[in-house]
Design a protein around this motif. Structure first.
Motif, PDB file in Angstrom:
ATOM      1  N   TYR A   9       0.855  -1.190   0.000  1.00  0.00           N
ATOM      2  CA  TYR A   9       0.000   0.000   0.000  1.00  0.00           C
ATOM      3  C   TYR A   9       0.888   1.236   0.000  1.00  0.00           C
ATOM      4  CZ  TYR A   9      -3.445   3.444   1.483  1.00  0.00           C
ATOM      5  OH  TYR A   9      -4.255   4.542   1.558  1.00  0.00           O
ATOM      6  N   GLY A  39       2.953   2.163   9.592  1.00  0.00           N
ATOM      7  CA  GLY A  39       1.901   1.500   8.828  1.00  0.00           C
ATOM      8  C   GLY A  39       1.076   0.486   9.594  1.00  0.00           C
ATOM      9  N   THR A  42      -2.632   1.294   9.210  1.00  0.00           N
ATOM     10  CA  THR A  42      -2.987   1.075   7.803  1.00  0.00           C
ATOM     11  C   THR A  42      -3.153  -0.417   7.539  1.00  0.00           C
ATOM     12  OG1 THR A  42      -1.813   3.065   7.124  1.00  0.00           O
ATOM     13  CG2 THR A  42      -2.248   1.426   5.419  1.00  0.00           C
ATOM     14  N   ARG A  45      -6.438  -1.540   8.999  1.00  0.00           N
ATOM     15  CA  ARG A  45      -7.560  -1.079   8.176  1.00  0.00           C
ATOM     16  C   ARG A  45      -7.703  -1.941   6.925  1.00  0.00           C
ATOM     17  NH1 ARG A  45      -5.552   3.988   9.476  1.00  0.00           N
ATOM     18  NH2 ARG A  45      -4.801   4.334   7.372  1.00  0.00           N
ATOM     19  N   GLU A  51      -9.949  -0.378   4.166  1.00  0.00           N
ATOM     20  CA  GLU A  51      -9.039   0.224   3.182  1.00  0.00           C
ATOM     21  C   GLU A  51      -8.693  -0.869   2.176  1.00  0.00           C
ATOM     22  OE1 GLU A  51      -7.284   3.579   1.929  1.00  0.00           O
ATOM     23  OE2 GLU A  51      -7.767   3.548   4.059  1.00  0.00           O
ATOM     24  N   SER A  53      -5.895  -2.519  -0.399  1.00  0.00           N
ATOM     25  CA  SER A  53      -4.453  -2.545  -0.656  1.00  0.00           C
ATOM     26  C   SER A  53      -4.190  -2.372  -2.148  1.00  0.00           C
ATOM     27  CB  SER A  53      -3.847  -3.858  -0.166  1.00  0.00           C
ATOM     28  OG  SER A  53      -4.352  -4.947  -0.900  1.00  0.00           O
TER      29      SER A  53
END
Length: 67
Positions: A9, A39, A42, A45, A51, A53
């Motif tokens: 990501y 990260g 992230t 998520r 989110e 990737s």
């Protein structure tokens, strides 16, 4: 079981995650550690589906969660 292979990501300016792979069996406790801005949130998520990737696959109980 949760399995992730090759999760990557990034933004236009910065690569945040690069080819992250992990596996966690049912009942296991897993910790994600690292410095601020590395990260961790992230990754969580992405694993939870909040989110998307840029690359990689996520499997939960044998079901492909990567759309």
């Amino acid at each position: 079981m949760l399995s992730a292979e090759g999760i990557s990501y990034g933004t236009r300016d910065r690569e945040i995650l690069y080819e992250i792979s992990l596996r966690a069996e049912a009942g296991e406790f897993v910790g994600i550690i690292g410095p601020n801005g590395s990260g961790k949130s992230t990754l969580l998520r992405i694993l939870s589906g909040l989110e998307t990737s840029d690359a990689g696959e996520i499997w939960i109980s044998g079901q492909d969660m990567t759309n």
